[in-house]
Design a protein around this motif. Structure first.
Motif, PDB file in Angstrom:
ATOM      1  N   ASP A 101       0.531  -0.696   0.118  1.00  0.00           N
ATOM      2  CA  ASP A 101       0.298   0.260   0.087  1.00  0.00           C
ATOM      3  C   ASP A 101       0.629   1.031  -0.335  1.00  0.00           C
ATOM      4  O   ASP A 101       1.716   1.384   0.907  1.00  0.00           O
ATOM      5  CB  ASP A 101      -1.070   0.132   1.124  1.00  0.00           C
ATOM      6  N   THR A 117       0.966   5.192  -0.192  1.00  0.00           N
ATOM      7  CA  THR A 117       0.652   6.360  -0.232  1.00  0.00           C
ATOM      8  C   THR A 117       1.470   7.971  -0.615  1.00  0.00           C
ATOM      9  O   THR A 117       2.598   8.036  -0.053  1.00  0.00           O
ATOM     10  CB  THR A 117       0.218   7.107   1.556  1.00  0.00           C
ATOM     11  N   HIS A 177       5.003  10.807   1.574  1.00  0.00           N
ATOM     12  CA  HIS A 177       5.175   9.272   0.919  1.00  0.00           C
ATOM     13  C   HIS A 177       4.980   8.542   2.117  1.00  0.00           C
ATOM     14  O   HIS A 177       6.300   8.599   2.694  1.00  0.00           O
ATOM     15  CB  HIS A 177       5.683   9.475  -0.602  1.00  0.00           C
ATOM     16  N   ASP A 231       1.177  11.871  -0.804  1.00  0.00           N
ATOM     17  CA  ASP A 231       0.526  12.841  -0.741  1.00  0.00           C
ATOM     18  C   ASP A 231      -0.723  12.332  -0.439  1.00  0.00           C
ATOM     19  O   ASP A 231      -2.121  13.483  -0.705  1.00  0.00           O
ATOM     20  CB  ASP A 231      -0.046  14.011  -2.463  1.00  0.00           C
ATOM     21  N   GLY A 232      -1.133  11.717   0.356  1.00  0.00           N
ATOM     22  CA  GLY A 232      -2.661  11.287   1.003  1.00  0.00           C
ATOM     23  C   GLY A 232      -3.527  10.322   0.594  1.00  0.00           C
ATOM     24  O   GLY A 232      -4.771  10.110   0.870  1.00  0.00           O
ATOM     25  N   VAL A 233      -2.594  10.153  -0.720  1.00  0.00           N
ATOM     26  CA  VAL A 233      -3.991   9.031  -1.467  1.00  0.00           C
ATOM     27  C   VAL A 233      -3.070   7.571  -1.503  1.00  0.00           C
ATOM     28  O   VAL A 233      -2.136   7.759  -2.190  1.00  0.00           O
ATOM     29  CB  VAL A 233      -4.106   9.580  -3.321  1.00  0.00           C
ATOM     30  N   THR A 234      -3.512   6.990  -1.321  1.00  0.00           N
ATOM     31  CA  THR A 234      -3.185   5.241  -0.897  1.00  0.00           C
ATOM     32  C   THR A 234      -3.510   4.440  -2.559  1.00  0.00           C
ATOM     33  O   THR A 234      -4.785   4.724  -2.983  1.00  0.00           O
ATOM     34  CB  THR A 234      -3.895   4.714   0.395  1.00  0.00           C
ATOM     35  N   THR A 235      -2.428   3.702  -2.597  1.00  0.00           N
ATOM     36  CA  THR A 235      -2.577   2.655  -3.790  1.00  0.00           C
ATOM     37  C   THR A 235      -2.117   1.135  -3.189  1.00  0.00           C
ATOM     38  O   THR A 235      -1.074   1.608  -2.635  1.00  0.00           O
ATOM     39  CB  THR A 235      -2.269   3.825  -4.850  1.00  0.00           C
ATOM     40  N   ARG A 236      -2.861   0.654  -3.674  1.00  0.00           N
ATOM     41  CA  ARG A 236      -2.437  -0.596  -3.491  1.00  0.00           C
ATOM     42  C   ARG A 236      -1.913  -1.364  -5.077  1.00  0.00           C
ATOM     43  O   ARG A 236      -2.456  -1.094  -6.244  1.00  0.00           O
ATOM     44  CB  ARG A 236      -3.482  -1.887  -3.444  1.00  0.00           C
TER      45      ARG A 236
END
Length: 108
Positions: free
Chosen positions: A62, A64, A86, A66-71
């Motif tokens: 996971d 992150t 990050h 700038d506040g955005v989380t992506t798998r």
């Protein structure tokens, strides 16, 4: 599946529990670094003035930025602009290959 094999004489530095890094090559304008993670290990949220490009060589994370989380899983990649906060969480044992420009002198 193991995708990358680093040389036996690779010098690792422990960063945090379950997280270590190895500088693979460097010049003042560019650096290549491997980060190895045990399952559940955390690359804590942080920022730096370098541009960073990361490639998921093994495992799943996971990520992150700038506040955005992506798998992301093996074969995935991401870019971090200078000074953005990050970090990562290893969902499985994994390996990230990171490039930094300019070089991270604090890693030497």
């Amino acid at each position: 599946m193991q995708f990358y094999s680093l040389p036996e004489n690779t010098v690792w530095t422990e960063v945090a529990p379950g997280n270590r890094r190895a500088v693979l090559s460097e010049r003042p304008e560019l650096m290549l670094v491997a980060f190895s993670f045990d399952e559940g290990a955390v690359g804590a949220l942080h920022s730096h003035p370098h541009t960073q490009v990361s490639y998921v060589a093994e495992g799943a994370f996971d990520v992150t930025v700038d506040g955005v989380t992506t798998r992301l899983e093996q074969g995935g990649s991401f870019i971090v602009a200078p000074n953005l906060v990050h970090g990562v969480v290893a969902l499985t044992k994994g390996l990230l290959i990171d490039t930094f420009t300019p070089r991270r002198d604090d890693f030497l």
